[in-house]
Design an enzyme around this catalytic site. Structure first.
Site, PDB file in Angstrom:
ATOM      1  N   HIS A   1       0.990   5.086   1.132  1.00  0.00           N
ATOM      2  CA  HIS A   1       0.401   6.127   1.975  1.00  0.00           C
ATOM      3  C   HIS A   1       0.443   7.457   1.224  1.00  0.00           C
ATOM      4  CE1 HIS A   1       0.574   4.004   5.979  1.00  0.00           C
ATOM      5  NE2 HIS A   1       1.479   3.296   5.333  1.00  0.00           N
TER       6      HIS A   1
ATOM      7  N   HIS B   1       0.842  -1.200   0.000  1.00  0.00           N
ATOM      8  CA  HIS B   1       0.000   0.000   0.000  1.00  0.00           C
ATOM      9  C   HIS B   1       0.872   1.244   0.000  1.00  0.00           C
ATOM     10  CE1 HIS B   1       0.661  -1.377   4.131  1.00  0.00           C
ATOM     11  NE2 HIS B   1       0.735  -0.103   4.457  1.00  0.00           N
TER      12      HIS B   1
HETATM   13  P1  AMP Z   1       2.155   0.145   7.311  1.00  0.00           P
HETATM   14  O1  AMP Z   1       1.942  -1.332   7.000  1.00  0.00           O
HETATM   15  O2  AMP Z   1       3.081   0.362   8.457  1.00  0.00           O
HETATM   16  O3  AMP Z   1       2.597   0.913   6.092  1.00  0.00           O
HETATM   17  O4  AMP Z   1       0.775   0.767   7.770  1.00  0.00           O
HETATM   18  C1  AMP Z   1      -0.453   0.133   7.651  1.00  0.00           C
HETATM   19  C2  AMP Z   1      -1.518   1.181   7.696  1.00  0.00           C
HETATM   20  O5  AMP Z   1      -2.765   0.555   7.483  1.00  0.00           O
HETATM   21  C3  AMP Z   1      -1.606   1.929   9.036  1.00  0.00           C
HETATM   22  O6  AMP Z   1      -1.486   3.329   8.782  1.00  0.00           O
HETATM   23  C4  AMP Z   1      -2.974   1.550   9.582  1.00  0.00           C
HETATM   24  O7  AMP Z   1      -3.590   2.582  10.290  1.00  0.00           O
HETATM   25  C5  AMP Z   1      -3.722   1.183   8.314  1.00  0.00           C
HETATM   26  N1  AMP Z   1      -4.809   0.227   8.473  1.00  0.00           N
HETATM   27  C6  AMP Z   1      -4.772  -0.960   9.106  1.00  0.00           C
HETATM   28  N2  AMP Z   1      -5.970  -1.590   9.016  1.00  0.00           N
HETATM   29  C7  AMP Z   1      -6.784  -0.767   8.303  1.00  0.00           C
HETATM   30  C8  AMP Z   1      -8.140  -0.836   7.875  1.00  0.00           C
HETATM   31  N3  AMP Z   1      -8.920  -1.894   8.162  1.00  0.00           N
HETATM   32  N4  AMP Z   1      -8.641   0.186   7.153  1.00  0.00           N
HETATM   33  C9  AMP Z   1      -7.871   1.262   6.856  1.00  0.00           C
HETATM   34  N5  AMP Z   1      -6.583   1.388   7.236  1.00  0.00           N
HETATM   35  C10 AMP Z   1      -6.039   0.392   7.949  1.00  0.00           C
END
Ligand code: AMP
Ligand code: ZN
Length: 146
Positions: free
Chosen positions: A102, A100
């Site tokens: 950001h 993903h």
């Molecule tokens: P990272 O894997 O460290 O790049 O971050 C994962 C991101 O996914 C974090 O910012 C979380 O807040 C976000 N996240 C986790 N679960 C969900 C969800 N069900 N819906 C939206 N965002 C999510």
């Protein structure tokens, strides 16, 4: 992929506030935003890390990140810029193992607000925020069509 929360969002089994969707890519609000408008862009096909992400699909993800960064500038959120970031792999603190991007809107001199948001990660007015982003996309499309 079984057990992947982002794959469940793609299929509609898990909730999300979607701001953009096409055949290949989905964008939705981060559940714990650093600032209002913090959005995640994902390929609809599962890949745990960049190592497994098709290069063309990677380009599609960036295409949507680019669109959102431009749309946020034109939205009522009034961003002046954005941080676009991929945490690729556990070594880079990736916590959700579906690739993903950001997209984090930034404003001039927002460092204190950004710092507080980075610690608290508290969502506020998410439906309104999403409406602003969708409106920003519409404004951008109208501008690009001219
Ligand atoms: P990272 O894997 O460290 O790049 O971050 C994962 C991101 O996914 C974090 O910012 C979380 O807040 C976000 N996240 C986790 N679960 C969900 C969800 N069900 N819906 C939206 N965002 C999510
Ligand atoms: Zn997945």
């Amino acid at each position: 992929m079984d057990g992947c929360i982002f794959c469940k969002i793609v299929t509609g089994e898990a909730p999300a506030i979607v701001v953009y969707e096409d055949d290949l890519v989905l964008a939705f609000l981060d559940i714990r935003p650093i600032v209002a408008g913090h959005t995640l862009v994902i390929p609809k096909t599962h890949s745990a890390t960049l190592d497994h992400l098709d290069p063309d699909l990677a380009a599609d993800v960036f295409r949507v990140g680019h669109l959102l960064a431009r749309a946020l500038r034109r939205s009522e959120l009034g961003s002046d810029g954005a941080n676009l970031l991929i945490n690729d792999g556990r070594a880079a603190f990736q916590t959700v193992h579906h690739t993903h991007l950001h997209v984090v809107p930034r404003k001039h001199r927002d460092i204190v607000q950004f710092g507080i948001g980075f610690v608290t990660r508290r969502p506020r007015g998410r439906e309104q925020v999403a409406a602003h982003i969708r409106e920003g996309i519409q404004r951008l499309n109208a501008e690009d069509a001219q």
